[in-house]
Scaffold this motif. Structure first.
Motif, PDB file in Angstrom:
ATOM      1  N   MET A 132      10.930   2.077  -5.631  1.00 56.23           N
ATOM      2  CA  MET A 132      10.970   3.124  -6.652  1.00 56.23           C
ATOM      3  C   MET A 132      12.373   3.255  -7.244  1.00 56.23           C
ATOM      4  O   MET A 132      12.530   3.486  -8.448  1.00 56.23           O
ATOM      5  N   LEU A 133      13.398   3.082  -6.408  1.00 54.41           N
ATOM      6  CA  LEU A 133      14.773   3.110  -6.899  1.00 54.41           C
ATOM      7  C   LEU A 133      15.034   1.931  -7.832  1.00 54.41           C
ATOM      8  O   LEU A 133      15.702   2.082  -8.866  1.00 54.41           O
ATOM      9  N   LEU A 169       7.943   2.522 -10.357  1.00 52.93           N
ATOM     10  CA  LEU A 169       8.084   3.969 -10.135  1.00 52.93           C
ATOM     11  C   LEU A 169       6.773   4.611  -9.699  1.00 52.93           C
ATOM     12  O   LEU A 169       6.774   5.563  -8.925  1.00 52.93           O
ATOM     13  N   THR A 170       5.671   4.111 -10.199  1.00 53.66           N
ATOM     14  CA  THR A 170       4.370   4.678  -9.845  1.00 53.66           C
ATOM     15  C   THR A 170       3.803   4.091  -8.560  1.00 53.66           C
ATOM     16  O   THR A 170       2.691   4.439  -8.170  1.00 53.66           O
ATOM     17  N   GLY A 171       4.568   3.201  -7.916  1.00 55.22           N
ATOM     18  CA  GLY A 171       4.137   2.678  -6.631  1.00 55.22           C
ATOM     19  C   GLY A 171       3.318   1.408  -6.698  1.00 55.22           C
ATOM     20  O   GLY A 171       2.855   0.923  -5.679  1.00 55.22           O
ATOM     21  N   ARG A 172       3.123   0.861  -7.880  1.00 55.16           N
ATOM     22  CA  ARG A 172       2.389  -0.396  -7.997  1.00 55.16           C
ATOM     23  C   ARG A 172       3.343  -1.568  -7.858  1.00 55.16           C
ATOM     24  O   ARG A 172       4.534  -1.461  -8.127  1.00 55.16           O
ATOM     25  N   ASP A 173       2.819  -2.678  -7.454  1.00 58.88           N
ATOM     26  CA  ASP A 173       3.620  -3.861  -7.207  1.00 58.88           C
ATOM     27  C   ASP A 173       3.708  -4.705  -8.479  1.00 58.88           C
ATOM     28  O   ASP A 173       2.751  -4.791  -9.245  1.00 58.88           O
ATOM     29  N   VAL A 174       4.865  -5.315  -8.698  1.00 60.13           N
ATOM     30  CA  VAL A 174       5.025  -6.286  -9.777  1.00 60.13           C
ATOM     31  C   VAL A 174       4.922  -7.655  -9.125  1.00 60.13           C
ATOM     32  O   VAL A 174       5.875  -8.158  -8.537  1.00 60.13           O
ATOM     33  N   ASN A 207       0.809  -1.214   0.000  1.00 54.68           N
ATOM     34  CA  ASN A 207       0.000   0.000   0.000  1.00 54.68           C
ATOM     35  C   ASN A 207       0.843   1.264   0.000  1.00 54.68           C
ATOM     36  O   ASN A 207       0.340   2.338  -0.255  1.00 54.68           O
ATOM     37  N   THR A 208       2.110   1.152   0.341  1.00 52.16           N
ATOM     38  CA  THR A 208       2.962   2.334   0.418  1.00 52.16           C
ATOM     39  C   THR A 208       3.886   2.388  -0.782  1.00 52.16           C
ATOM     40  O   THR A 208       4.141   1.389  -1.433  1.00 52.16           O
ATOM     41  N   ARG A 209       4.388   3.560  -1.036  1.00 54.03           N
ATOM     42  CA  ARG A 209       5.360   3.731  -2.106  1.00 54.03           C
ATOM     43  C   ARG A 209       6.751   3.622  -1.486  1.00 54.03           C
ATOM     44  O   ARG A 209       7.282   4.580  -0.961  1.00 54.03           O
TER      45      ARG A 209
END
Length: 161
Positions: free
Chosen positions: A21-22, A94-99, A14-16
């Motif tokens: 992101m890096l 980068l947009t905070g979504r999980d892969v 739920n968090t970025r």
């Protein structure tokens, strides 16, 4: 009656996460580097199978020329998936979504690289194509020849019934 309150549970997804992101930024930069290497591919560049005194024309330098030459010789045009798929994964991170299921996606990427090479090997390359193994690379050429000779045999077709 009292209305129920919904409690939001804390979860990493739920968090970025700055580390995720890096990682996404690193994937995007790596994909852009590969795109630059593939876009400026020149067969006359020095590589592992070509010794020449020419200066490197690839924008990625000597390393980029090696990467582009090996990818084009082995995978052919399906090496474009090595740019597109990590770029999409990087943008998602980068947009905070999980892969999700990254290991499964990586394995399927490898399988799709091989199968796409085999599919591209069935097309006739244009006259300006500089790679002897065709548009599918060496893997595609081997797969295409193997399946062509297997399915061409009449005994195989009779056995399959």
């Amino acid at each position: 009656m009292k209305a129920r309150k919904t409690v939001k549970r804390y979860s990493i997804s739920n968090t970025r996460s700055p580390l995720a992101m890096l990682g996404g930024l690193a994937l995007c930069v790596g994909a852009f580097y590969l795109l630059l290497c593939f876009a400026t591919y020149n067969q006359a560049d020095p590589s592992l199978n070509r010794a020449t005194s020419n200066h490197v024309a690839n924008a990625g330098g000597y390393t980029g020329a090696l990467i582009a030459d090996m990818a084009m010789q082995v995978l052919g045009l399906s090496s474009a998936l090595l740019v597109l798929v990590p770029l999409v994964w990087g943008v998602k991170l980068l947009t905070g979504r999980d892969v999700s299921y990254l290991w499964l996606r990586f394995v399927l990427l490898l399988v799709s690289l091989v199968l796409t090479s085999g599919l591209l090997a069935s097309f006739e390359p244009p006259a300006s194509w500089s790679i002897a193994s065709g548009m599918g690379g060496a893997i595609g050429m081997v797969l295409h020849d193997m399946f062509y000779h297997t399915f061409r045999n009449g005994w195989f077709l009779l056995a399959m019934g």
